[in-house]
Design an enzyme around this catalytic site. Structure first.
Site: not given
Ligand code: PNS
Length: 161
Positions: A17, A90, A128, A41
């Site tokens: 990150h 990645r 992570s 998650k």
């Molecule tokens: O590090 P991650 O877990 O891959 O991040 C994913 C994240 C937190 C960026 C994604 O789950 C997110 O944008 N969550 C906020 C809710 C949202 O906007 N969801 C709609 C996107 S489809």
């Protein structure tokens, strides 16, 4: 002033990150790293802890700020007047989910772009969840976590398992 948002769950933030943060901060006037909720998650670290760790490792970057938000990414990006988000990629295994999120977000907010930055090759394998799993078996996570927070993250993960 071009502002970009780097969203993620950062549970915990890794050297992978940090690599994306460093490289993105050089490309834009302002970068906001935002801890968001990923409904898929279950997080180990609280949002406050995750924000604090990211603040500690980005303290020297003048154009980087750290925030958290409980809601849709597009709403956060709109509220900040930003026009783009950056995501680290990645491997192909990341692609399907990221592509799906990018298209959904484009549908929700057509003015927002999702930019993908490839992870540097030395961090291709790093996640992570791998760090959390390694810690749960008593493994050394220090090579994968930024130096300033490695000890605190290891201690905290040891308590969580
Ligand atoms: O590090 P991650 O877990 O891959 O991040 C994913 C994240 C937190 C960026 C994604 O789950 C997110 O944008 N969550 C906020 C809710 C949202 O906007 N969801 C709609 C996107 S489809």
């Amino acid at each position: 002033m071009k502002t970009v948002v780097y969203p993620g769950s950062f549970d915990p933030v890794t050297k992978g990150h940090l690599d994306i943060i460093e490289r993105t901060a050089q490309l834009f006037d302002k970068l906001i790293v935002v801890v968001l909720i990923n409904p898929a998650k279950k997080a180990i670290f609280s949002v406050e802890e995750r924000v604090e760790y990211i603040r500690r490792i980005t303290g020297d970057f003048v154009n980087v700020s750290v925030d958290c938000y409980d809601g849709l990414l597009v709403d956060y990006v709109k509220s900040k007047g930003a026009s783009a988000v950056v995501k680290g990629l990645r491997a192909m295994s990341d692609f399907e989910n990221e592509f799906q999120m990018a298209l959904t977000n484009k549908h929700l907010y057509p003015d927002m772009e999702t930019l993908f930055l490839n992870t540097s090759s030395e961090y291709m394998f790093l996640s992570s969840s791998m760090v959390r799993q390694l810690a749960s078996f008593g493994g050394d996570i220090s090579p994968f976590i930024p130096e300033e927070i490695a000890e605190d993250v290891a201690t905290r993960l040891a308590k969580a398992t």
